[in-house]
Design a protein around this motif. Sequence first.
Motif, PDB file in Angstrom:
ATOM      1  N   ALA A   1       0.943  -1.221   0.219  1.00 26.12           N
ATOM      2  CA  ALA A   1      -0.129  -0.097   0.084  1.00 26.12           C
ATOM      3  C   ALA A   1       0.918   1.723   0.017  1.00 26.12           C
ATOM      4  CB  ALA A   1      -0.840  -0.116   1.013  1.00 26.12           C
TER       5      ALA A   1
ATOM      6  N   MET B   1      -7.302  -0.617  -0.077  1.00 26.47           N
ATOM      7  CA  MET B   1      -6.994   0.425  -0.147  1.00 26.47           C
ATOM      8  C   MET B   1      -8.332   0.861  -1.073  1.00 26.47           C
ATOM      9  SD  MET B   1      -3.636   0.081  -1.716  1.00 26.47           S
ATOM     10  CE  MET B   1      -2.816   2.638  -1.842  1.00 26.47           C
TER      11      MET B   1
ATOM     12  N   ASN C   1       1.163   4.190  -3.126  1.00 27.69           N
ATOM     13  CA  ASN C   1       0.040   5.773  -2.841  1.00 27.69           C
ATOM     14  C   ASN C   1       1.401   6.364  -2.943  1.00 27.69           C
ATOM     15  OD1 ASN C   1      -2.497   5.055  -1.359  1.00 27.69           O
ATOM     16  ND2 ASN C   1      -1.285   4.849   0.367  1.00 27.69           N
TER      17      ASN C   1
END
Length: 168
Positions: free
Chosen positions: A41, A76, A45
């Motif tokens: 994640a 997410m 990001n």
Amino acid sequence: MKKIGIFYGSSTGTCESLAEQLAGELGVTGGDVHSADKLTAELANTYDVLVLGTSTWGDGELQDDWYDAIKVLKGMDLHGKDVALFGCGDSESYCDTFCDGMGILYEDLKDTGCTFLGNRVSTDGYSFGSSIAVVDGCFVGLALDDVNESGKTASRISAWAADLKKCF
């Protein structure tokens, strides 16, 4: 310009090679091209645009590196993220599951809030029986058969990359 990360799942090296070709067309540096098994994640990001590629295995299954990676992405909130998909398949030997792996990525991500780019690729010029990567008559991303149609690969990548660049 938006920051682009390319993630691929490749067992034989074909999808990896195609990811590198696509990176060249999009002007993405090698440091922003990753195997899907490295996807976290935090890494996802860092990018505005996620270009996700997979080969298709068995009876239309997702490539192994994506099993954990897709769980990360599904967990997410992808609102505000652009996602573009590309898939590798064998339109002759596996004509009834051609690029199904790409279709699985699409199905798994369509409710995450992301915006799909490059997802209206015409099926014209392709020979295959069926594919879950076809929605409303178009591929949900760039479909490639570098085994049987390698002569079309470079032009397909170039045209798709040019279309994607218009969105950035």
